[in-house]
Enzyme design. Structure first.
Site, mmCIF file in Angstrom:
data_model
loop_
_atom_site.group_PDB
_atom_site.id
_atom_site.type_symbol
_atom_site.label_atom_id
_atom_site.label_comp_id
_atom_site.label_asym_id
_atom_site.label_seq_id
_atom_site.Cartn_x
_atom_site.Cartn_y
_atom_site.Cartn_z
ATOM 1 N N GLN A 173 109.916 113.143 -3.151
ATOM 2 C CA GLN A 173 110.508 114.244 -3.906
ATOM 3 C C GLN A 173 110.314 115.510 -3.073
ATOM 4 O O GLN A 173 109.311 115.670 -2.378
ATOM 5 C CB GLN A 173 109.843 114.419 -5.274
ATOM 6 N N SER A 174 111.281 116.423 -3.121
ATOM 7 C CA SER A 174 111.269 117.561 -2.203
ATOM 8 C C SER A 174 110.188 118.582 -2.516
ATOM 9 O O SER A 174 109.637 119.202 -1.606
ATOM 10 C CB SER A 174 112.641 118.249 -2.201
ATOM 11 N N THR A 175 109.846 118.795 -3.784
ATOM 12 C CA THR A 175 108.873 119.817 -4.151
ATOM 13 C C THR A 175 107.902 119.261 -5.177
ATOM 14 O O THR A 175 108.156 118.237 -5.825
ATOM 15 C CB THR A 175 109.564 121.058 -4.738
ATOM 16 N N GLN A 178 109.446 119.173 -8.641
ATOM 17 C CA GLN A 178 110.264 117.987 -8.911
ATOM 18 C C GLN A 178 109.389 116.786 -9.262
ATOM 19 O O GLN A 178 109.764 115.957 -10.088
ATOM 20 C CB GLN A 178 111.131 117.674 -7.692
#
Length: 687
Positions: free
Chosen positions: A22-24, A27
């Site tokens: 997941q990017s962050t 998220q």
């Protein structure tokens, strides 16, 4: 799951890696469904035929962006396993999970082709040995990178639009909160507000971030800090104030009621090992994306913030600044050397009684001088200059400048009024033209736009003229200050730091012009107005050798010992610079400072030789003779701190008898004593 011929026994014999990303961190916390779907790919791998012990889940990149593969530990693990031939297939929810950078995805595809590894997502199975699969997967990788570009562009554009209105919410520093209407207001907690106000008040009083920390520590005051993560996110914690916290608060424009956005920029750097690192660099204020003054109530004004920023820069010694220190040296930090052009430092004795100015990197022509010699002259010049008459002249000049500025303001106001009239006139002319008459409408529209541009320039000129308006202080207050300045300067309650600050408000720098062996000091003083003056003062002690004593040392230094010269000076009634009687040690110090050395070929009596010459005659080491001389076992004379041996048959027999009685000395072949000159050199060693 529908079987596919692309999955062979060779693939099933190796590992199946499920890549989860997941990017962050947000998220990871909020998009839980996507994370569960990615973990569910392990069941998909089992349906394709891999055993449970062959399925490896790599989730080290949860919360890490896929823009740069080198920053992802999970991605590096997959690449390493691919290179070792341990992987049969790599599973991902979509190709963008493997990498948002097309370069990273292309490298992964090439490694997969070389090692016969499959890439599998929800759309299908990709065999990189198949050119069609390579084209399809490469196209999806490019689309993923372009998709990220457009997403970031839209998000950033929306943020800039909201920030330009001052409506973009961001974490507020301690001392501010959002109210129910999402407006920035001061913290309703009175203790927090009082702590922030005390910090700015202490810095205004002391002028130093470190002094502010000391003031808080001495009184036992604590300072608030807001937690931004974890279970205590958003709460206020209290602790000791640190220098970093003071600097962080003083440099934050939010406390001046200013809304800002875009103060930093992202900088990427490729390291020698190919790793890409992203850092944030501060932008110059002129490059900030958004700066809105008077956005909310501030603890200080914008002008006070700029003054604080300038003061912090003046205190930064790492960038060459020389701020006011606690010592008694008045010209500390603003004094320069006129010989080498470098800065002059301040040296304090252990007892603090003697303060001297000396070059930080001295050359052969640089000299030291006592601080009192310079400070008293500069202070006298300051007090003689700041008089009621001089203040009256300065105020008259300031009034003239203020009147000139008022006339300039009036001219700018009249120019703005005319530009506004011309703009309104052009607007009325444009509004009266018929829309169908496009030729005339275009001309009038261009004329109106030109008038509007001139109006904008006139408004900017008026703002600029008002911004440089000089502040003329109260006449009566300055007159009272000039009359009371000597008493204030000499008051015991006035600290050395206060005197230095007062001096620096008028004097820009001081330059020392010293000459070797000169009894005077030339001091150059440059005022902030650009005017310069030169002072000539006599050098004084403590530590200055009287000229009469120095002349005696120069005259008899080549023929007399330090003890003899000290006796001559005392008999003449002379004293040292500290009003003490001369001793051989004092004379030796004068010799060293003024380079008055006793030559080796000093005048001696005939028939004397040095220790080295006697050692060569006797064929023994010179150290043995030195030992006899120190113990007084052999005859010798001392003159000017040197051993001189009277060489005659009786003395020679005494020395040879000492050699014969020693069981350790083994004489070398001897030299004829008559071969030595009648006036030889004496030995330099002290008795």
């Amino acid at each position: 799951m529908k079987p596919t011929p692309k999955i062979t026994a060779s693939h099933l014999a190796r590992l199946a890696i499920v890549y989860v990303r997941q990017s962050t961190s947000a998220q990871v916390r909020q998009n839980t469904e996507s994370t569960q779907r990615q973990y569910g790919l392990a069941a998909t791998a089992a349906e394709y035929g891999w055993l449970a012990e062959q399925i490896v889940v790599v989730d080290a990149d949860l919360g890490v962006s896929g823009r740069f593969g080198a920053e992802r530990d999970g991605y590096r693990e997959i690449v390493a396993r691919l290179c070792m031939g341990e992987v049969g297939a790599v599973f991902g929810l979509e190709v963008s999970r493997l990498g948002r950078s097309n370069a990273d995805l292309t490298r992964l595809m090439e490694l997969a082709r070389l090692t016969d590894t499959l890439l599998i997502d929800t759309d299908g199975v990709y065999d990189l040995a198949d050119v069609n699969d390579r084209i399809l997967l490469g196209l999806k990788g490019q689309m993923s990178e372009i998709e990220l570009h457009f997403l970031l562009g839209r998000l950033h554009g929306a943020k800039v639009a909201a920030a330009s209105r001052g409506e973009l919410r961001h974490p507020l520093p301690v001392g501010y909160v959002y109210d129910d209407d999402q407006q920035v207001v001061k913290d309703p907690d009175e203790q927090v507000r009082r702590a922030m106000e005390d910090l700015f008040a202490e810095f205004t009083r002391t002028g130093s971030a470190l002094a502010t920390v000391r003031a808080f520590d001495q009184t036992g005051r604590l300072f608030p800090q807001r937690a931004w993560a974890g279970a205590w996110a958003g709460t206020i914690k209290w602790g000791k104030l640190t220098h970093a916290r003071v600097a962080q608060v003083l440099k934050n424009p939010t406390y001046a009621g200013v809304y800002t956005f875009g103060k930093t920029r992202e900088v990427r750097k490729v390291l020698p090992d190919g790793t890409v690192r992203s850092t944030r660099r501060a932008r110059a204020r002129a490059e900030w994306t958004v700066l809105i003054e008077d956005h909310h109530e501030g603890y200080v004004t914008w002008q006070e913030f700029l003054a604080t920023e300038a003061r912090l820069a003046a205190n930064n010694t790492r960038r060459g600044a020389r701020p006011v220190r606690e010592g008694t040296a008045l010209c500390q930090g603003i004094i320069m050397c006129g010989t080498c052009g470098g800065r002059v430092g301040t040296s304090y004795s252990r007892a603090g009684r003697k303060v001297t100015y000396k070059c930080a990197e001295p050359t052969t022509g640089c000299r030291t001088v006592t601080a009192d010699t310079v400070d008293d002259a500069v202070a006298t010049l300051l007090l003689q200059t700041v008089t009621s008459q001089q203040i009256q002249v300065a105020l008259a000049t300031a009034d003239e400048v203020a009147d000139r500025q008022v006339r300039s303001h009036r001219a700018a106001e009249l120019a703005l009024e005319r530009a506004r009239y011309e703009s309104d006139r052009a607007e009325r002319a444009f509004s009266k033209v018929e829309p169908e008459n496009r030729l005339v409408a275009r001309t009038l529209e261009s004329r109106w736009e030109a008038k509007l541009a001139a109006l904008g320039e006139a408004e900017a000129a008026l703002v600029a003229a008002r911004a440089v308006k000089p502040v003329v202080p109260d006449h009566n207050a300055l007159q009272a200050l000039a009359a009371d300045l000597p008493r204030l300067w000499d008051a015991p309650t006035t600290s050395p730091r206060d005197r230095k600050r007062l001096l620096r408000t008028l004097i820009a720098d001081v330059t020392l012009l010293l000459e070797p062996d000169s009894e005077v000091v030339r001091i150059g003083v440059r005022w902030h107005t650009g005017a310069a003056e030169e002072l000539v003062v006599e050098r004084r002690g403590p530590g200055r050798t009287p000229p009469e004593a120095l002349a005696i040392v120069r005259q008899y230094g080549a023929t007399h010992s330090n003890a003899q010269i000290a006796k001559m000076l005392n008999d003449a009634g002379l004293r040292t610079g500290k009003n003490l009687r001369f001793t051989p040690r004092h004379v030796a110090g004068v010799r060293g400072i003024y380079q008055i050395f006793t030559p080796r070929t000093m005048a001696v009596q005939d028939g004397e030789i040095s220790v080295k010459q006697a050692a060569q005659i006797l064929g023994i080491p010179a150290d043995a003779i030195y030992n006899w001389l120190r113990l007084g076992q052999v005859p010798a004379n001392t003159r000017a701190g040197r051993w001189c041996i009277p060489w005659n048959p009786q003395t020679e027999e005494t020395y040879r008898q000492k050699v014969a009685n020693s069981f350790r000395l083994k004489p070398r072949p001897q030299l004829e004593s008559k071969s030595w000159p009648s006036r030889p050199e004496c030995d330099k060693s002290k008795p």
